[in-house]
Write a protein that holds these residues in place. Structure first.
Motif, PDB file in Angstrom:
ATOM      1  N   TYR A  29      37.763  50.910  15.994  1.00 49.33           N
ATOM      2  CA  TYR A  29      38.409  51.079  17.074  1.00 49.33           C
ATOM      3  C   TYR A  29      39.536  50.256  17.780  1.00 49.33           C
ATOM      4  CZ  TYR A  29      34.146  54.773  17.763  1.00 49.33           C
ATOM      5  OH  TYR A  29      33.965  55.641  17.937  1.00 49.33           O
ATOM      6  N   SER A  30      40.225  49.420  16.706  1.00 45.29           N
ATOM      7  CA  SER A  30      41.270  48.623  17.119  1.00 45.29           C
ATOM      8  C   SER A  30      42.100  49.246  17.411  1.00 45.29           C
ATOM      9  CB  SER A  30      41.444  47.280  16.062  1.00 45.29           C
ATOM     10  OG  SER A  30      41.638  48.419  14.530  1.00 45.29           O
ATOM     11  N   SER A  31      43.126  50.305  17.098  1.00 48.30           N
ATOM     12  CA  SER A  31      43.707  51.097  17.341  1.00 48.30           C
ATOM     13  C   SER A  31      43.748  52.305  18.373  1.00 48.30           C
ATOM     14  CB  SER A  31      44.044  51.514  16.148  1.00 48.30           C
ATOM     15  OG  SER A  31      43.072  52.272  15.019  1.00 48.30           O
ATOM     16  N   SER A  32      42.845  52.631  19.202  1.00 45.68           N
ATOM     17  CA  SER A  32      42.376  53.530  20.036  1.00 45.68           C
ATOM     18  C   SER A  32      42.698  52.587  21.171  1.00 45.68           C
ATOM     19  CB  SER A  32      41.211  53.758  19.626  1.00 45.68           C
ATOM     20  OG  SER A  32      40.721  54.285  18.269  1.00 45.68           O
ATOM     21  N   ASN A  33      42.873  53.950  22.811  1.00 47.72           N
ATOM     22  CA  ASN A  33      43.125  53.359  23.140  1.00 47.72           C
ATOM     23  C   ASN A  33      42.204  54.105  24.691  1.00 47.72           C
ATOM     24  OD1 ASN A  33      45.696  51.833  22.914  1.00 47.72           O
ATOM     25  ND2 ASN A  33      46.656  53.879  22.349  1.00 47.72           N
ATOM     26  N   TYR A  34      41.908  52.974  25.854  1.00 52.15           N
ATOM     27  CA  TYR A  34      41.355  54.232  26.817  1.00 52.15           C
ATOM     28  C   TYR A  34      42.074  53.466  28.064  1.00 52.15           C
ATOM     29  CZ  TYR A  34      37.093  55.138  29.801  1.00 52.15           C
ATOM     30  OH  TYR A  34      36.060  55.804  29.571  1.00 52.15           O
TER      31      TYR A  34
END
Length: 250
Positions: free
Chosen positions: A194-199
């Motif tokens: 998830y390091s390259s995912s955004n919220y």
């Protein structure tokens, strides 16, 4: 296409690659509104869309446009649900009015999913994302949770409040669960995934915003909407960092 097959591939996508998760809340004058989570996995489709489309079948290779409710899904899984504890069954029932819409197009490299529900009061949304984790308790649960294994699994209790004058989003961390997770080797793997995912949080109110406690908030031109973006790692590891309060103009 069967719901289970579609959800299985959705789960794989949200669990194994970077996505953009957008939490939307629309609040009306009377306090009612709509809550949704939008998942954009188009980046994954750009890398492996053709293979994914092929695995899901010839009809799915070009385009999928599917809508169903969890109530429909639960009707098919009623035998498994009946085996759960009374508490777990109550938790699952909270999700039955959620509508899941999935659009996938391998040719256009597009994957979009929206999970949405209406509410009478934002208090109804308390721990709604964590409730989705209850689906894991069903037979084959990991494959019917379209949110994947990360969303809602951040060791916190989330609540919302709105009284017409103020709005609050508050996550309280469960320190015991945090300690347990540190010992879990899978936690490091999740962090990497998830390091390259955004919220992203996008909230829309019926009144103009006077002030907000988050200095990184971006306002719409009419100051009735606010957008705040974090890395998904922040959402997982520091859920209380996403807390904020809003005060409205009279």
């Amino acid at each position: 296409m069967k719901i289970y097959k579609l959800l299985f591939f959705t789960f794989l996508l949200t669990a194994l690659t970077s996505c953009t998760f957008t939490e939307n809340i629309y609040i009306n004058d009377n306090g009612t509104g709509k809550f949704s989570i939008d998942v954009d996995g188009s980046a994954f489709m750009g890398m492996a869309g053709d293979q994914l489309g092929s695995q899901m079948g010839a009809g799915a290779k070009n385009d999928i446009d599917s809508t169903f409710t969890f109530k429909q899904l639960f009707a098919e899984k009623k035998d498994s649900i009946a085996k759960l504890s009374t508490e777990a069954q109550k938790e699952i029932k909270k999700l039955e009015n959620f509508v899941v819409t999935t659009k996938m197009n391998a040719e256009k490299k597009q994957f979009l999913m929206t999970i949405a529900t209406d509410f009478k009061n934002v208090n109804e949304l308390q721990d709604i994302l964590q409730t989705a984790g209850t689906l894991q308790k069903l037979e084959g649960g990991s494959s019917i949770n379209p949110l994947g294994s990360g969303l809602g699994d951040n060791n916190s209790k989330l609540s919302y409040t709105y009284d017409g004058k103020k709005f609050s989003r508050k996550a309280v961390i469960n320190q015991q669960k945090v300690t347990e997770k540190v010992k879990d080797s899978a936690a490091d793997m999740s962090k990497m995934i998830y390091s390259s995912s955004n919220y992203i949080m996008k909230y829309h109110f019926p009144k103009k915003i006077k002030k907000i406690s988050n200095p990184n908030a971006l306002f719409s031109d009419d100051r009735k909407s606010v957008t705040i973006q974090y890395s998904f790692t922040d959402y997982i590891e520091n859920p209380d960092k996403l807390n904020f309060d809003v005060e409205f103009e009279k």
